[in-house]
Structures are given as C-alpha cells and as structure tokens.
Motif scaffolding. Structure first.
Motif, PDB file in Angstrom:
ATOM      1  N   SER A 451       0.812  -1.219   0.000  1.00  0.00           N
ATOM      2  CA  SER A 451       0.000   0.000   0.000  1.00  0.00           C
ATOM      3  C   SER A 451       0.843   1.264   0.000  1.00  0.00           C
ATOM      4  CB  SER A 451      -0.936   0.013   1.215  1.00  0.00           C
ATOM      5  OG  SER A 451      -0.190  -0.099   2.419  1.00  0.00           O
ATOM      6  N   ASP A 452       2.146   1.135   0.260  1.00  0.00           N
ATOM      7  CA  ASP A 452       3.035   2.295   0.287  1.00  0.00           C
ATOM      8  C   ASP A 452       4.322   1.970  -0.449  1.00  0.00           C
ATOM      9  OD1 ASP A 452       1.554   4.190   2.047  1.00  0.00           O
ATOM     10  OD2 ASP A 452       1.760   2.535   3.463  1.00  0.00           O
ATOM     11  N   ALA A 453       4.836   2.952  -1.192  1.00  0.00           N
ATOM     12  CA  ALA A 453       6.041   2.725  -1.987  1.00  0.00           C
ATOM     13  C   ALA A 453       7.287   2.568  -1.133  1.00  0.00           C
ATOM     14  CB  ALA A 453       6.235   3.869  -2.983  1.00  0.00           C
ATOM     15  N   ASP A 454       7.243   3.011   0.126  1.00  0.00           N
ATOM     16  CA  ASP A 454       8.421   2.848   0.979  1.00  0.00           C
ATOM     17  C   ASP A 454       8.412   1.523   1.734  1.00  0.00           C
ATOM     18  OD1 ASP A 454       6.337   3.470   2.638  1.00  0.00           O
ATOM     19  OD2 ASP A 454       7.414   4.982   3.805  1.00  0.00           O
ATOM     20  N   ALA A 455       7.403   0.693   1.494  1.00  0.00           N
ATOM     21  CA  ALA A 455       7.378  -0.640   2.107  1.00  0.00           C
ATOM     22  C   ALA A 455       8.288  -1.581   1.319  1.00  0.00           C
ATOM     23  CB  ALA A 455       5.950  -1.185   2.131  1.00  0.00           C
TER      24      ALA A 455
END
Length: 671
Positions: A451-455
């Motif tokens: 859900s997040d690009a930094d995951a």
C-alpha cells in the motif's frame, strides 16, 4: 487571477535581489526554473555527430543567479528554486538535445544533465507543510480559530526541526500561500561534503541516505505533532518529499492559484497572514532579502552532530562523533554490497554449471531451477507499461519533465505528478515517500499487495507480485528448486519441496490449480494432488523438463494421492480399498482429461474460426486479383490495338508520299 504580464514581469525585476541572495551557499549554487518546467538553458553547438543524430542543441540545468535574466524572460507566473545546493561543476554539463514540438518536451541524446546525489553540498531537511485540501481554497479568508490552529501546528513543526538540528536558530520557514515550507540550515551538511570530498561514492551514499532518513524522521514528527496539537491533522497535511532536486516557491514567488506571494515566517513568533500581490512593497522585498541571506549564511555547520546523532542514533552511540559514525555506516553498506555481490556471483556460477549439465534440456519449458532466471525476466519487463496500464490513474501528467510523471493508483496525489518512471534504469519513484523500485514492486502497489512505496517487497509478497505479472501476460518462468538446492536457512533440499512439485504441476499443465484438494497431514490440512497418477505424471513431466526432483513415484497400494503432505514425508492414510481408490483416480484422471479436451476443443474452435476468416480473406483477395488481372489484360489489349492503329496509319502516310518527299527524310537539300 487578474495579474497582467507586465505586472508579473516588473514584480520579478524588483525581486531580483532576493534571488541573488538565495542563489548560493558558500559558492555552491542552486537551480532556478520558471513555472515548474524551465529546467534547462540551451544553445546551439558544433558537435557534428550529435547534429547528424538529430540533436541540434545542447543543454544544462539553469543556475538561479547567473541565468536569472533568461529565467525571468520566460517566466509566465511562478518562479521556483530547488532546496539543495550543488557543486558548480553540476551546472557545466552540457548534453546534446532537441525539442519535440509535437510532445512539447526536450529529448536528450543520453541522460538529462540533472545533478545527482554526489553533486550535493548544502542539503536542508525540508518539508512541504500543506494546508488540508478543503482549507486551501479558503486561504485569505480563514476564520480566526482555524488560523490560530494553523499557527500552533506550524510552531510545533518548527519545534521538531529544532530537535533535529539542535537549535531553533537553525530553522527557517516560508508561507507558501497553500501551506508553509520549513527548512533546516542547509550549511549544516557542508562538513559532510568536506569529509567525503575525495570519495564521490561515499558522498552519494550519505546524501541519498540523509534525505531518506530525514524524510522518514519528519514523518514520525508528524505523528508527534498530531498527538500534541489537538486538531492539527485536520488543518495541516504535510508532504515529506525532499529529494536531490526538489522544487519549491522561493520568497515573493507568485502562487499559481492565488494573486498572492510567498513570504517569510518568523520562527520565533509564528504568524500566518496572507500577503496579496498588490501589497508587495519595498519593505517586504527587503525582508525577503534578509530572510534569504539568513538561510544561505554559513553559521550552523556545528548542527551536523545533532543531525547525525538523530538520524543514525544506533551507530552514533557506538562511535566517537559524527565523522566516525558516517564512515562506519559507509563501510557497512559497502561490505553488505560486497557480500550480496559474492552471493550473486556464486549463484550465477552454480547456474552455469547446472546449465552445462542440463545441456539445453530446459529450453522451451516454463520452469527453471534458478531464481536468477525469474529475477532477470522480471527486471526486463518494461516498467513504463506497468505504470501506464496498471499503476496509474493518469500517465505522463507533466510532459515537460525529463522523466514521465504519473498519478499513482495506490494513493491520492493532489498534483498528479508525484510519481515518475526512470526509463533508462527501468525503475519508478514516489516523491512523497522518497522511495521506489522495479517492475515487481510497482505491480505490487498496483494490485494492492503493498500500500506504500516505501514498504519492502520481499518474501511471499514478492512471489505474489511475480504471479500478478504472469497473470498480466508477462512471460516469467516458474522457479522450481531441485533436490540438492540451497534452502533459505542455509541447508539443502533432500528432495524437491512439495510446494514446488505443485507449482511444477500447474506450470507444466499436468494439473490445473483448482484441481488440488484439501487433505489431512500430520500438521493439519494442506493442498494435495487429486490422485496418485496425477502426482506421478507431474514427476515425469519434471524429469522431462530436465529437473531433479529426488522423489519416487507412488502406487495405489501406497495410497499416496500426492506423495506426501506439506510437512511430512509420510503419505496420508486412507480407509478406502485399493479398488475404490483406483476408480477414484480414474474418475479424477478422466475429469482432468475432459477439462483438457474441453480446452483444446475451445482452442480448436477459435483457430478454426480464424482459418475460416483467413479463407474468406483469401477468397476476397483472389476475386480482387482476378478483377485486377482482367482490367490489366483489357488495358494491355487496348494499348496493343492503339499501337497497331498508329503503325497502320504511319504506313499509309508513307505510301502516300512522293519519292522526292521520302528522299528528303534522309538527305538535306539545303544550300
């Protein structure tokens, strides 16, 4: 918006001293650009090879100070600067380019000459402290209660920056009209640039990491502010998107949607008052010049200790000072990369040796015993296709940018331009969280795996993303570890793991995925083969593909049904007689064959229809050919008849001539 072109031009002429003061930190310049698009200064050149290739100009990034007159000349409304300050050599890189009028973009022969992390010198921690979307349109008419809440929230964010830098004196702020910008003193990183001045690789690593860590730290600060200031989240929604070339509106820049200008905020007494364009006077200009001088003055280099201690806390505790901390971090990163490279090389060596043993057996099969084959296939997928067709609500939203921008489908983006594709590197980036990745990660975001690009995309999530890529039609082999292959825990597989046998059954089209059945094993329920014959057929297909499964076929007497459970080498037991099992297995095999027949019949029907269509096209072409041939023959006959008539007429004319006339055709009687 009612501002005239002449009023805007005169405004920026008067404001020039502000940008002269803002343009450099200790002789390190920053970029200036007009209207979010004018990144480059261009000129004609005499590089014959580049000109022959179609690149008639060359370009470099624009300096806010030396190129201000040209930037001013092409400004339509809003001036931008960049948060970071670079080495002067970054502004001396001219690259061949051409302007594509159809697309309205600059096309570079190679990479655009935008500065990289190794070019950075003075780098502030920075944040775009936006007003909430429902409040922005009210700017200029905020009620007293909302304005006070905004001021309290901004003051709390300034406190957080003061914690990061060790002093409130090293924190600066601007009223951006649509919110606020908060800066830490950019000169605080100059000692880092000096420390690694002879090591560009280390400099690139550290500044890249500094921006990542400062953005992440400020995200955590947001949570602290929202907890400390009641109602803060309702009025302020920050974007922590600082990067190596992050644009912002400098003091006195005119807002795109409001006839108002960016103005300094006093960090020791926060006041949030809009300054309309018409109120700009000499006093405001002088105040903006003073603010720019304060921001670029070199007086807070000692804040580097607080920055490193706060952003690298664990390492800082174990080392003596910020220099030792960063040097240790760089060496640890390099060692980690060396080990990773050694592992890659060892894996590739094993792959080469195994391929020699297989002697081409794997060719044409959809399975592979090498993870590297999967990684390579995934990385070779064109990420622009994924961004355009799966991961964006709108693609190429700013054609003036050197890299395609897109509006991400996994989160809201007010600008619609906060994500981009690096076509040459085949990666994407999300500026909001300063993170990105390759094709698998972008597909994971597009399909909700992340859900997040930094995951991080790892473990089972990675392989699920690979399955999604296969479902989208990309040709990626299925990884099937062989007997003797290395396990993640460092051991080796005595035989091909059961989950891999199942995957091979599906990939090799022995058993459809929905044909597996729930069975009971020692550790509970697992998905097993529908019958022992299907299991044995899978082993045979694996062998035919050239892989070593290390397993023995089973018989009906063993009642394997699938050879073993998910976690045990023992076969599940059954109370059914062997004859009943045989009938069940035959029924299951018949069902599988019936499904295969149905699929093949469907394919045959489709291809038969295609053949009929092609035959109809052939008949039509034959008819057209016959018509054309007939017309050609008719025209040829007409031409021959016309030629015959002309020759006959000529002969008649010749016969009608006297002997003297015929002689004159060959002999001249002129004197």
């Amino acid at each position: 918006m009612t501002l005239s072109e002449s009023a805007i031009r005169e405004h920026y002429r008067r404001a020039k001293p502000v940008y002269e003061a803002l343009a450099t930190v200790s002789d390190y310049p920053t970029i200036g650009l007009n209207d979010f698009v004018g990144w480059y200064i261009k000129r004609d050149h005499d590089d014959v090879e580049a000109i022959k290739a179609g690149y008639s100009q060359c370009g470099r990034v624009a300096r806010l100070d030396r190129d201000y007159d040209e930037i001013h000349g092409r400004l339509e409304r809003t001036l931008y600067a960049v948060t970071t300050y670079k080495t002067p050599t970054a502004f001396q890189r001219w690259e061949p380019c051409r302007y594509d009028e159809t697309e309205g973009t600059t096309v570079w022969q190679d990479e655009p000459p935008t500065p990289g992390y190794a070019d950075l010198r003075a780098v502030p921690a920075w944040g775009d402290i936006d007003l909430a979307d429902d409040i922005k349109p009210q700017r200029g008419n905020l009620n007293a209660e909302t304005r006070v809440l905004v001021e309290r929230t901004l003051d709390a964010y300034i406190d957080e920056y003061a914690t990061l830098y060790g002093t409130r004196d090293a924190v600066y702020a601007l009223d951006s009209v649509g919110g606020a910008y908060v800066f830490g003193a950019p000169e605080a990183t100059l000692p880092i640039a000096d420390l690694f001045s002879d090591d560009p690789d280390a400099l690139e690593r550290v500044f890249d990491e500094f921006l990542d860590r400062s953005n992440a730290w400020l995200q955590e600060a947001e949570a602290r502010v929202n907890e400390r200031v009641d109602g803060a989240a309702a009025v302020i929604q920050p974007d922590w998107v600082n990067n190596k070339n992050r644009q912002y509106k400098p003091p006195l820049s005119i807002h795109a949607d409001h006839d108002a200008v960016v103005t300094p905020i006093a960090t020791d007494d926060v006041s949030y008052e809009l300054r309309p364009f018409k109120t700009v006077d000499d006093t405001l200009i002088e105040g903006a010049v003073s603010w720019a001088n304060d921001l670029t003055r070199v007086e807070h280099t000692d804040c580097v200790s607080s920055l490193v201690a706060t952003l690298w806390p664990d390492l800082y505790e174990d080392h003596d000072g910020w220099e030792a901390t960063l040097e240790a971090w760089v060496e640890a990163e390099r060692e980690r990369e060396r080990k990773r490279q050694q592992q890659r090389e060892a894996a590739l060596q094993r792959r080469e040796e195994r391929l020699e043993e297989l002697d081409g057996t794997l060719e044409g099969h959809p399975v592979t015993p090498f993870k590297e084959d999967v990684y390579e296939a995934v990385e070779n997928i064109d990420i622009t296709e994924i961004a355009r067709h799966y991961a964006s609500d709108a693609y190429d939203t700013d054609p003036n940018q050197p890299r395609p921008q897109f509006d991400p489908c996994w989160r809201h983006s007010e600008s619609g331009q906060s994500c981009f594709v690096g076509e040459r590197a085949n990666t994407f980036g999300d500026s909001k969280v300063n993170a990105g990745g390759g094709p698998a990660k972008l597909m994971a975001l597009a399909t909700g795996i992340l859900s997040d690009a930094d995951a991080d995309l790892d473990g089972e999530d990675y392989w699920t993303a690979v399955d999604e890529l296969r479902s989208a039609g990309y040709d990626i082999p299925v990884w099937i570890p062989e007997a003797g292959a290395e396990r993640v825990d460092g051991g080796t597989y005595d035989q091909m793991p059961f989950w891999a046998v199942r995957k091979a059954a599906v990939a090799l089209e022995v058993c459809p995925e929905d044909a597996f059945v729930d069975r009971e094993g020692e550790d509970g329920t697992y998905e097993g083969f529908p019958g022992y014959e299907t299991y044995n057929e899978t082993l045979a297909a694996i062998e035919e593909a050239g892989l070593n499964h290390g397993r023995d076929p089973v018989t009906s007497e063993e009642d394997a049904a699938d050879g073993e459970s998910e976690s045990s080498v023992e076969s599940p037991t059954s109370d059914e007689p062997a004859s009943d099992l045989d009938r069940a297995h035959l029924r299951e095999k018949n069902r599988l064959l019936a499904a295969k027949v149905e699929r093949l019949e469907s394919e045959l029907e489709e291809k038969s229809e295609r053949i009929e269509d092609l035959e109809a096209e052939v008949d039509q072409l034959r008819t057209e050919l016959a018509t054309v041939r007939s017309e050609r023959d008719r025209l040829e006959a007409a031409l021959e008849e016309r030629q015959f008539e002309q020759e006959s007429n000529q002969e008649n004319r010749d016969e009608a001539q006297s002997p003297l006339d015929r002689a004159k055709q060959f002999v001249s009687f002129d004197q």
